[in-house]
Design a protein around this motif. Structure first.
Motif, PDB file in Angstrom:
ATOM      1  N   VAL A 117     -12.600   8.611  33.076  1.00 35.84           N
ATOM      2  CA  VAL A 117     -10.980   9.242  34.243  1.00 35.84           C
ATOM      3  C   VAL A 117     -10.256   8.077  34.625  1.00 35.84           C
ATOM      4  O   VAL A 117      -8.962   7.759  34.948  1.00 35.84           O
ATOM      5  CB  VAL A 117     -11.511  10.066  35.564  1.00 35.84           C
ATOM      6  N   SER A 118     -10.646   6.912  33.955  1.00 42.28           N
ATOM      7  CA  SER A 118      -9.791   5.596  33.530  1.00 42.28           C
ATOM      8  C   SER A 118      -8.500   5.685  32.552  1.00 42.28           C
ATOM      9  O   SER A 118      -9.299   6.133  32.006  1.00 42.28           O
ATOM     10  CB  SER A 118     -10.656   4.665  34.249  1.00 42.28           C
ATOM     11  N   ARG A 119      -8.022   4.032  32.210  1.00 45.74           N
ATOM     12  CA  ARG A 119      -7.161   3.630  31.047  1.00 45.74           C
ATOM     13  C   ARG A 119      -8.446   3.996  30.449  1.00 45.74           C
ATOM     14  O   ARG A 119      -9.502   3.274  29.976  1.00 45.74           O
ATOM     15  CB  ARG A 119      -6.246   3.056  31.312  1.00 45.74           C
ATOM     16  N   ASN A 120      -8.182   4.784  29.242  1.00 50.56           N
ATOM     17  CA  ASN A 120      -8.974   5.538  27.967  1.00 50.56           C
ATOM     18  C   ASN A 120      -7.667   5.235  26.771  1.00 50.56           C
ATOM     19  O   ASN A 120      -7.542   5.547  27.042  1.00 50.56           O
ATOM     20  CB  ASN A 120     -10.087   5.692  27.848  1.00 50.56           C
ATOM     21  N   GLU A 121      -8.480   5.049  25.420  1.00 51.71           N
ATOM     22  CA  GLU A 121      -8.065   5.351  23.924  1.00 51.71           C
ATOM     23  C   GLU A 121      -7.182   6.799  24.107  1.00 51.71           C
ATOM     24  O   GLU A 121      -6.127   7.077  23.681  1.00 51.71           O
ATOM     25  CB  GLU A 121      -8.677   5.139  22.927  1.00 51.71           C
ATOM     26  N   PRO A 151      -2.114   7.360  31.731  1.00 53.68           N
ATOM     27  CA  PRO A 151      -3.029   6.835  32.265  1.00 53.68           C
ATOM     28  C   PRO A 151      -3.016   8.037  33.372  1.00 53.68           C
ATOM     29  O   PRO A 151      -1.981   7.561  34.811  1.00 53.68           O
ATOM     30  CB  PRO A 151      -3.966   5.824  32.402  1.00 53.68           C
TER      31      PRO A 151
END
Lengths: 131, 543
Positions: free
Chosen positions: B388-392, B398
């Motif tokens: 749930v955090s910034r990812n690809e 995000p």
């Protein structure tokens, strides 16, 4: 579930069996007390290291693969800055304090009762020390 | 600027704050804007609106006696308290209160691990203890028990259990409230109560036998507002000798009925930990959350027939569903269980396939927890935030958090085959154009039911986005209710809505809760509005 069916149905599929060397679980840091009154310089930085490992490293550490804070910063900075906070040279205690007390994106803010001003100052000192 | 509790003047509030300071010390009462900010729910879908559940301040006692004194002072000044343990119930309200203007009663300083017993296999802890702390205590003292924990692990065993939180191991442990044994509670009048065998002076079985004698009242203190839990015991699992992870796959959509039957039988005999459900065909149908054209076509004309879904599955050429069995125990026992599970499924679904993916003596290796997930092995981690955090997948936008939405479904394949239709109808009811997959994979957090449902993302910048997501959440819950589902746990934002659906006999359950509330908390001091339970003077406040 992260896809169209939301958070609850996350799937872990397609995991292949692989021969692996058995490494013991990486230990978790222990709850630190506050730094000694009047601590400064190297003593404050050393305490800040301990406090960072307890409060921050579970997301921002490098002791395991793809920890969420480290991963989020890797995606954000795309190599322009280190993803690991402990490798950054541009952090100041003031910036660290602001982010910890206000949160950012998925990272919540931290209360004084859980992370004291004294420990936060030590973490700031640790992350902003000369590298 | 301080948000005052309803009906409390600034002068009275100031007097209450002074009383609290006299009890816990000036430094443990927080009313400045900066400090109050840290108690806001960062995952609130009402962020920065007039409806956001912002507290007036916080008070942090260090002992049971201080909790009692704070409660008595709160009664005197009619200032409502909202107790939190570690305040990390993210997605379900965090450290913010149900009612705007409440004073948060922050129990984080009460963080003693009173006992961990690996002979009778239990622990007794205070609210401020985290799963990390409990795990460390077990490691440091070389105790032969596992901690059953949720992901993430920075929460409190007490706080988690009191919101009916869950873990991942055997059924007897992963229902954390069900695994509790014995409570100490400060009542709304400040009186101290111990439940079960804790009521018997001299007893050494407080954490062994939860019933004692007479009615068991412990349930009132979970998802309720009838007292403040200051100690709680939990049963713990003896450390198993070995682990085996095995995947079972079924080729067709309708085979899920048989797969669920076999897994239910394994679960209900106490042979497996939490089964982990998956759908290879669904995985093959989305790329970065975007449905492929074949799936869009399948779903374009309304809910497809089973025959059309089967044709789709066959065309994709991968199994419709899979489940990972998690076997803990003696080596030969889990090997035998794995053989038994395969035999039982093969008898019902001849085309089923199997893959052993892990077999290891315990304690687990770092490689094993990296591969399958820390939480299945009682190792605390925050790795789950990667979802749930910034990812690809979300790098361009995000999220700032999310609100979970997990409906309670019967534990049948038929329910799973139809659940997507329910979600699709909910989306359509608010004009939301989303391609819903017909392949629902549930979570079996609580062992006798399935949980499933789409959550919503929140933004701390875009109020219109949040407003729309809230509409979608309401539409989903309303549709769930038509099917007889509805959530097991939710953020304060939606608690009135959820509770309103539990309406048998003109809301007789809620009315019973209100009757108890009036009797034990006539001033409405503890968490007014928690899970729809308001004091008499505030029952028109429901949203």
């Amino acid at each position: 579930m992260i896809g169209k069916l939301g958070l609850v149905g996350l799937v872990l599929a397609g995991i292949a069996t692989a021969a692996v060397a058995a490494t013991p679980i990486q230990p978790r840091a222990r709850l630190p007390g506050d730094p000694p009154a009047g601590a400064s310089g190297a003593a404050l930085v050393q305490h800040g290291d301990h406090a960072f490992q307890y409060y921050c490293a579970p997301c921002h550490g490098g002791f395991e693969k793809n920890l969420p804070g480290t991963h989020a910063l890797a995606v954000k900075y795309k190599g322009e800055r280190p993803a690991l906070l402990e490798e950054r040279t541009d952090l100041t205690p003031e910036f660290v304090t602001y982010i910890v007390r206000h949160g950012i994106e998925g990272m919540p803010q931290f209360r004084k009762v859980e992370l004291s001003d004294a420990n936060l100052a030590a973490i700031g000192a640790y992350l902003s020390k000369s590298k | 600027m301080t948000v005052l509790p309803p009906g409390v003047s600034a002068r009275t509030f100031a007097a209450a704050v002074n009383a609290f300071k006299g009890i816990v010390g000036d430094q443990w009462v927080f009313t400045s804007d900066d400090d109050v900010f840290t108690y806001r729910d960062p995952y609130s879908i009402l962020w920065d609106t007039d409806e956001e559940r912002v507290p007036s301040g916080a008070v942090a006692p260090a002992s049971v006696e201080q909790v009692q004194q704070v409660v008595r002072a709160a009664n005197k000044y009619k200032v409502p308290l909202y107790p939190i343990s570690t305040g990390r119930n993210l997605s379900y309200g965090g450290s913010a209160p149900n009612q705007r203007g409440s004073m948060v009663l922050d129990l984080k300083r009460m963080n003693k691990i009173i006992k961990v017993d690996d002979y009778r296999n239990f622990c007794l802890v205070e609210p401020g203890v985290t799963y990390f702390d409990l795990y460390n205590y077990v490691q440091d003292n070389k105790l032969d028990v596992w901690v059953d924990l949720p992901d993430p692990g920075w929460g409190s065993p007490i706080g988690n259990a009191l919101d009916h939180g869950i873990g991942y191991q055997f059924a007897a442990y992963r229902d954390h409230f069900g695994a509790h044994c014995g409570m100490e509670v400060v009542l709304p009048n400040g009186e101290l109560v111990r439940t079960g065998m804790g009521a018997l002076p001299g007893s050494d079985t407080w954490q062994d036998f939860k019933y004692g004698t007479g009615p068991m009242v412990d349930g009132l203190f979970a998802q309720g507002n009838f007292g403040i839990v200051t100690k709680m015991g939990f049963h713990m699992m003896p450390a198993p000798e070995a682990f085996l992870g095995g995947m079972m796959y079924v080729p067709k959509h309708a085979d899920i009925v048989h797969l669920v039957k076999v897994v239910n039988a394994l679960e209900d005999q106490g042979l497996i930990g939490m089964p982990v459900w998956s759908s290879p065909v669904r995985n093959a149908s989305f790329r970065n959350g975007v449905p492929d054209p074949d799936l869009v076509k399948l779903m374009a004309d309304g809910w497809p027939s089973v025959e059309r879904i089967e044709e789709y599955v066959a065309k994709k050429g991968v199994p419709a569903y899979g489940v990972r069995l998690q076997l803990y125990g003696p080596r030969k026992t889990i090997e035998g269980t794995w053989e038994y599970a395969q035999r039982k499924l093969k008898a019902l679904v001849p085309g089923a396939t199997f893959e052993e993916i892990a077999r290891e003596d315990m304690p687990p290796s770092q490689e094993l927890v990296d591969k399958l997930g820390h939480h299945y092995f009682g190792v605390p981690s925050l790795a789950i935030f990667s979802m749930v955090s910034r990812n690809e997948q979300n790098a361009a936008n995000p999220p700032d958090g999310h609100n979970n939405n997990a409906a309670i479904l019967p534990r049948t394949g038929e329910a799973l085959m139809n659940f997507g239709k329910c979600v699709m109808e909910a989306y359509q009811s608010v004009g939301e154009k989303q391609t819903v997959s017909p392949f629902t994979t549930p979570i079996t957090w609580h062992p006798r039911v399935f949980f499933a449902g789409p959550g919503v993302r929140i933004s701390r910048e875009d109020k219109e986005h949040n407003k729309r997501q809230r509409e979608i959440y309401h539409a989903l819950v309303n549709k769930f209710a038509e099917y007889g589902y509805v959530d097991y746990r939710t953020s304060p934002t939606y608690q009135d809505l959820i509770v309103s659906k539990y309406s048998f006999n003109n809301h007789s359950l809620r009315r019973l809760h209100e009757t108890i509330k009036d009797a034990v908390d006539p001033n409405g001091i503890i968490s007014p509005g928690r899970y729809g339970i308001y004091p008499k003077s505030q029952r028109t406040n429901r949203v």
